[in-house]
Design an enzyme around this catalytic site. Structure first.
Site, PDB file in Angstrom:
ATOM      1  N   ASP A 239      -2.121   5.757   1.284  1.00 50.02           N
ATOM      2  CA  ASP A 239      -3.549   6.022   1.138  1.00 50.02           C
ATOM      3  C   ASP A 239      -3.787   7.440   0.620  1.00 50.02           C
ATOM      4  OD1 ASP A 239      -6.313   5.069   1.701  1.00 50.02           O
ATOM      5  OD2 ASP A 239      -6.306   6.758   3.114  1.00 50.02           O
TER       6      ASP A 239
ATOM      7  N   GLU B 269      -1.890   5.540  -3.648  1.00 50.37           N
ATOM      8  CA  GLU B 269      -3.284   5.579  -4.112  1.00 50.37           C
ATOM      9  C   GLU B 269      -3.531   7.004  -4.590  1.00 50.37           C
ATOM     10  OE1 GLU B 269      -7.656   4.333  -2.407  1.00 50.37           O
ATOM     11  OE2 GLU B 269      -6.364   5.578  -1.157  1.00 50.37           O
TER      12      GLU B 269
ATOM     13  N   ASP C 143     -11.410  -1.842  -1.231  1.00 48.85           N
ATOM     14  CA  ASP C 143     -12.392  -0.826  -1.622  1.00 48.85           C
ATOM     15  C   ASP C 143     -13.194  -1.216  -2.855  1.00 48.85           C
ATOM     16  OD1 ASP C 143     -11.983   1.040   0.397  1.00 48.85           O
ATOM     17  OD2 ASP C 143     -10.374   2.065  -0.675  1.00 48.85           O
TER      18      ASP C 143
END
Length: 565
Positions: free
Chosen positions: A201, A257, A335
């Site tokens: 993340d 990410e 997301d």
């Protein structure tokens, strides 16, 4: 670049556990629920599961605020439930990828609870603390991605701590070697229990520009989110250390990410000679409908779909990383809203839209990621009112309505949320037409999409035009056709507003991937001219029946993959 790693021929399925399958009737998806659906995932053909965070968490940001990295949150089950899931997945030759949230923790984590108490204990420097300015204000004008300041005052230390996201998510201080070793140790812990890799993340944010200079404020904004929030000076040093300490020794797949990254600097992450990550998630193509001149948050001021921009973005990543790194391929995740609602036609051409966007994506070089429900054409949830949203981006923006900050009315925010909110992806998985779509026997944690009676797994798999079956074809093609993995990419008709067409060439053979990403017929004259003497041979995949040549226009959202001769 050699294409011999398992993840280069793989298709990875993302599970948002809270919304996938509830086994105990409490309204929240759980690990036994995932285990119960492994045969479904095996039938789809996927090679690995990426499971969004399931660690102990207060759930301020849907589990991305972790209070204990080694314990499964009771909402989802137990550690033993995860170990069983991993074992059962492995017996089906399905690997398990976990989420690594290492930019920040929950403020309830013991590290932060200790750190906030004083400036001179073992955990004092696990987070990023700064003194107030002389007037008592925050150390800089850096903003949070969720709105407001990225700094929060802690009276016990008489200092501010940094949080890129919610104030309950303090950022870790990666400058401290004790922090880095603690992260590597928890990665080793999960490897010992069978985890095969990591989705990381916001990994591009772990290194900070530690002087925290103020951003310029041309729009008189109080708090600014900008380029200094990512790609700090020691980022690649930290990733190389992580690779050396954990990823390479334990053969763990890694996908980061990386907000703020371009195709050019992505090569620093993924060039195999640098020994950092296997691949990163790009945001370029997902930001093509953001109005970057709009008030904060710009995502709630969406622009119309621009196919030319999409082609430019995806092509840039294909070309720049070819033989230098590896792409991630996605249109949906936890997301992002549903792509057919965002850029396609989820009403009249739902099947065609879903399969056309899938064709474009799965024909590219890289590893495709399928988000739960994408394989049956789930849509955005138009039955939500503002009070129904759980997405912190929507709820925080709603609190700012009526101010000059957002420039939105409640009606405008609701319309934008219907199009772009993250909750569009997080509505519970639609398994069948029974109550609550077969997701739970209880009260779902998030409102159901109203269309579950007609859009669900059971119904789709019985259809002649089955989106699930189409995905099976695309996945089988990736497994079996070397050109899908290794072929060179060439974009055709770069400025055509309807057609996304490209070729893949491998060992002097070429294949055409083309989709009409519009609701009107698209002439093929220019496409035939671009192909020159090459003609369509065998059609490998198509979402309209009976086409043999490119002579006739492509119908709305028509897509195909054909060998060229």
């Amino acid at each position: 670049m050699a294409t011999s790693e398992w993840w280069q021929k793989a298709v990875i399925y993302q599970i948002y556990p809270k919304s996938f399958n509830d086994s105990n009737g409490d309204g929240i998806g759980d690990l036994p629920g995932i285990t119960a659906k492994l045969d479904y995932l095996k039938a789809l053909g996927v090679d690995a599961l990426w499971i969004s965070p399931i660690y102990a968490s207060p759930q301020v940001d849907s589990g991305y605020d972790i209070s204990n990295y080694r314990v499964i949150d009771p909402r989802f089950g137990t550690n033993e439930d995860l170990y069983r899931l991993i074992t059962e997945a492995h017996t089906r030759n399905i690997k398990v990828i976990m989420d690594l949230v290492a930019n920040h923790t929950s403020d309830q984590h013991v590290w932060f609870q200790q750190s906030r108490q004083s400036r001179n204990n073992y955990f004092s420097d696990f987070y990023i603390w700064r003194d107030p300015r002389p007037d008592g204000s925050a150390p800089s004008n850096w903003g949070s991605y969720f709105g407001g300041s990225a700094w929060e005052y802690e009276p016990m230390r008489k200092q501010y701590y940094l949080h890129y996201f919610a104030k309950e998510q303090p950022d870790l201080n990666w400058e401290n070697p004790l922090v880095r070793e603690a992260v590597y140790d928890l990665m080793r812990f999960w490897k010992a229990h069978g985890v095969d890799g990591w989705r990381m993340d916001v990994i591009s944010g772990i290194s900070k520009f530690t002087d925290f200079p103020d951003y310029p404020t041309p729009n008189n904004e109080s708090f600014v989110v900008g380029a200094l929030h990512a790609n700090g000076p020691r980022l690649h040093e930290f990733l190389q250390e992580m690779n050396q300490e954990v990823l390479t020794p334990f053969a763990m797949m890694s996908v980061g990410e990386a907000p703020g990254s371009t195709a050019h600097n992505a090569r620093q992450f993924v060039d195999h000679t640098r020994r950092e990550l296997n691949m990163v998630f790009t945001f370029d193509h997902m930001d093509i409908d953001h109005d970057h001149n709009a008030p904060f948050p710009e995502k709630f001021h969406p622009l119309p779909f621009d196919l030319v921009k999409l082609k430019h973005s995806l092509s840039e990543w294909q070309n720049i990383l070819f033989e230098h790194g590896w792409n991630t391929l996605y249109f949906e995740n936890h997301d992002q809203p549903r792509v057919i609602s965002r850029w396609g036609d989820d009403q009249q051409y739902r099947y065609q839209s879903a399969t056309a966007f899938a064709t474009v994506l799965h024909g590219l070089q890289g590893t495709p990621y399928v988000f739960e429900g994408e394989e049956i054409g789930m849509t955005n949830a138009y039955n939500f009112e503002l009070a129904d949203y759980n997405d912190i981006e929507v709820t925080n923006t709603a609190k700012m309505l009526g101010t000059a900050v957002t420039g939105l009315s409640a009606t405008e925010l609701l319309a934008a949320a219907h199009k772009i909110s993250r909750d569009n992806a997080r509505t519970p998985m639609q398994w069948d037409a029974t109550a609550n779509a077969g997701f739970t026997s209880g009260q779902p944690w998030l409102k159901m999409n109203a269309n579950y009676a007609t859009i669900n797994v059971a119904t789709d798999r019985q259809q002649t035009q089955s989106i699930f079956a189409y995905y099976q074809q695309l996945i089988q093609l990736r497994h079996n056709a070397e050109w899908v993995t290794a072929g060179k990419y060439q974009l055709l008709l770069a400025t055509d507003p309807q057609l996304f067409a490209y070729t893949r060439t491998y060992h002097d053979h070429s294949w055409l991937i083309v989709a009409n990403l519009s609701s009107a017929n698209a002439a093929t004259t220019a496409l035939q001219q671009a192909l020159g003497k090459q003609q369509c041979g065998q059609l490998l995949v198509q979402n309209y029946p009976a086409r043999q040549t490119l002579a006739a226009p492509l119908q709305p959202y028509e897509a195909l993959i054909a060998e060229l001769k």
